[in-house]
Design a protein around this motif. Structure first.
Motif, short mmCIF file in Angstrom:
data_model
loop_
_atom_site.label_atom_id
_atom_site.label_comp_id
_atom_site.label_asym_id
_atom_site.label_seq_id
_atom_site.Cartn_x
_atom_site.Cartn_y
_atom_site.Cartn_z
N THR A 131 51.24 79.22 27.65
CA THR A 131 52.50 79.26 26.45
C THR A 131 52.34 78.64 25.35
N GLU A 132 52.58 79.49 24.23
CA GLU A 132 52.24 78.96 22.83
C GLU A 132 53.54 78.18 22.37
N ILE A 133 53.47 77.20 21.79
CA ILE A 133 54.66 76.29 21.33
C ILE A 133 54.57 76.19 19.91
N GLU A 134 55.69 76.43 19.13
CA GLU A 134 55.81 76.00 17.65
C GLU A 134 56.97 75.01 17.54
N ALA A 135 56.78 73.91 17.06
CA ALA A 135 57.91 72.82 16.77
C ALA A 135 57.76 72.32 15.56
N TRP A 136 59.20 71.79 14.96
CA TRP A 136 59.38 71.40 13.70
C TRP A 136 59.88 70.05 13.68
N TYR A 137 59.25 68.95 13.49
CA TYR A 137 59.66 67.50 13.52
C TYR A 137 60.14 66.94 12.41
N THR A 138 60.94 65.78 12.13
CA THR A 138 61.13 65.32 10.92
C THR A 138 60.94 63.66 11.13
N PRO A 139 60.10 63.25 10.26
CA PRO A 139 59.80 61.75 10.12
C PRO A 139 61.13 60.88 9.71
N GLN A 140 62.07 61.69 9.01
CA GLN A 140 63.32 60.82 8.70
C GLN A 140 64.10 60.43 9.98
N VAL A 141 63.97 60.81 11.23
CA VAL A 141 64.48 60.19 12.54
C VAL A 141 63.21 59.67 13.19
N PRO A 142 62.74 58.66 12.83
CA PRO A 142 61.39 58.14 13.58
C PRO A 142 61.49 57.85 14.97
N VAL A 143 61.63 58.81 15.68
CA VAL A 143 61.36 58.58 17.28
C VAL A 143 60.62 59.86 17.82
N GLY A 144 59.94 59.60 18.82
CA GLY A 144 59.03 60.60 19.30
C GLY A 144 59.81 61.42 20.50
N HIS A 145 61.00 61.49 20.21
CA HIS A 145 61.69 62.34 21.25
C HIS A 145 61.90 63.97 20.85
N GLY A 146 62.26 64.59 21.78
CA GLY A 146 62.61 66.21 21.42
C GLY A 146 63.44 66.66 22.81
N PRO A 147 63.70 67.87 22.67
CA PRO A 147 64.65 68.54 23.72
C PRO A 147 63.65 68.86 24.84
N ALA A 148 64.28 69.26 25.93
CA ALA A 148 63.37 69.80 27.24
C ALA A 148 62.12 68.98 27.25
N GLU A 149 61.10 69.51 27.80
CA GLU A 149 59.88 68.89 27.94
C GLU A 149 59.29 68.33 26.92
N PHE A 150 59.52 68.40 25.59
CA PHE A 150 59.14 68.16 24.27
C PHE A 150 59.01 67.00 23.86
N ALA A 151 57.94 66.16 23.50
CA ALA A 151 57.99 64.81 22.73
C ALA A 151 56.67 64.66 22.40
N GLY A 152 56.47 63.30 21.94
CA GLY A 152 55.08 62.92 21.29
C GLY A 152 54.75 63.19 19.92
N LEU A 153 55.76 63.53 19.08
CA LEU A 153 55.44 63.73 17.64
C LEU A 153 56.04 62.55 16.85
N PRO A 154 55.58 62.40 15.59
CA PRO A 154 55.85 61.35 14.89
C PRO A 154 57.19 61.79 14.09
#
Length: 271
Positions: A185-208
């Motif tokens: 499965t291909e994943i496309e994510a958009w993250y914001t450094p303005q909220v400096p945590v490595g969290h995300g919804p569902a299974e997703f995490a690990g971005l700055p």
């Protein structure tokens, strides 16, 4: 003049991307709206547009959902907001068997704890957070008031759907070894450094930075609201009720039960 410009640039970055301090308490809540495309396959080709819209209305609770992600610097809780079915006025009890329960993640300890309910039995799935090899992009876009940056990845589809089930899985499992292959499965994510945590919804995490939007397998999750350091402190605690089990063992339990149901149904028909 150069010194002034350099100092101004640093101040701008500090204001744009907050810097954590050891004594600073940081927590928040993010609300996500999810939409999943309805796949009807060959069956849908024989249906009228009116019939498709009727099915979409009946499946609205499964295709469009609202989730809340509560988080601090290292921990998060992700859970669905339960709503009544627009047609029946009841909750989707059948769908609950194959949807994610409340999910706790501790990114410091690489720990996942997720509640699952399957045919009235409660499970406590304890495992590691899904390891995702993110490819950082240079594209950016605005999501609400936050500047976001793009990241992509490819993961085995089963890693994202370990709590789900489809009858096609049984057919694939019954194929000779080597024929099925590994679906990705291909994943496309958009993250914001303005909220400096490595969290995300569902299974997703690990971005700055907090993942604000993610698309995968026909589903899009979009953050519609963020509240940082609300007056009422966010309490985050791992769930602790249910039979402890790992992801793989839980999937095997579901497949075994559904196989038994299929076989029992076949025996009743043959009588």
């Amino acid at each position: 003049m150069k010194l002034f410009l350099s100092t101004l640039s640093i101040l701008t970055l500090i204001l744009l991307y907050p810097v954590d301090t050891p004594t600073q308490e940081f927590y928040g809540k993010a609300v996500y709206q999810t939409k999943t495309k309805m796949e009807l396959g060959n069956w849908g080709a024989r249906m009228s547009e009116a019939q498709k819209k009727q099915i979409e209305a009946r499946l609205k609770n499964r295709l469009e959902k609202t989730y809340t992600l509560s988080f601090n610097k290292t921990e998060s809780i992700f859970k669905e907001e339960e709503v009544l079915d627009a047609i029946s006025g009841a909750t989707d009890s059948w769908g609950k068997n194959f949807t994610p329960g409340e999910s706790y993640k501790n990114i410091a300890d690489n720990e996942l704890v997720q509640t699952q309910e399957f045919y009235g039995k409660k499970f406590l799935v304890k495992d590691k957070i899904l390891e995702i090899d993110w490819k950082m992009g240079t594209e950016s876009k605005q999501v609400g008031q936050y500047m976001c940056f793009k990241a992509t990845a490819s993961v085995p589809s089963k890693a994202l759907t370990w709590y789900e089930f489809s009858w096609g899985e049984l057919r694939s499992a019954e194929k000779p070894e080597g024929e099925a292959g590994v679906a990705m499965t291909e994943i496309e994510a958009w993250y914001t450094p303005q909220v400096p945590v490595g969290h995300g919804p569902a299974e997703f995490a690990g971005l700055p930075g907090l993942i604000m939007e993610v698309s995968f397998g026909g589903t899009t999750m979009l953050c519609s609201k963020i509240v940082i350091n609300p007056k009422e402190k966010v309490k985050i605690q791992a769930p602790d009720k249910g039979k402890e089990i790992g992801k793989i063992s839980y999937k095997e339990t579901v497949v075994k039960k559904m196989t038994e149901m299929r076989n029992n149904r076949g025996r009743r028909r043959s009588r």
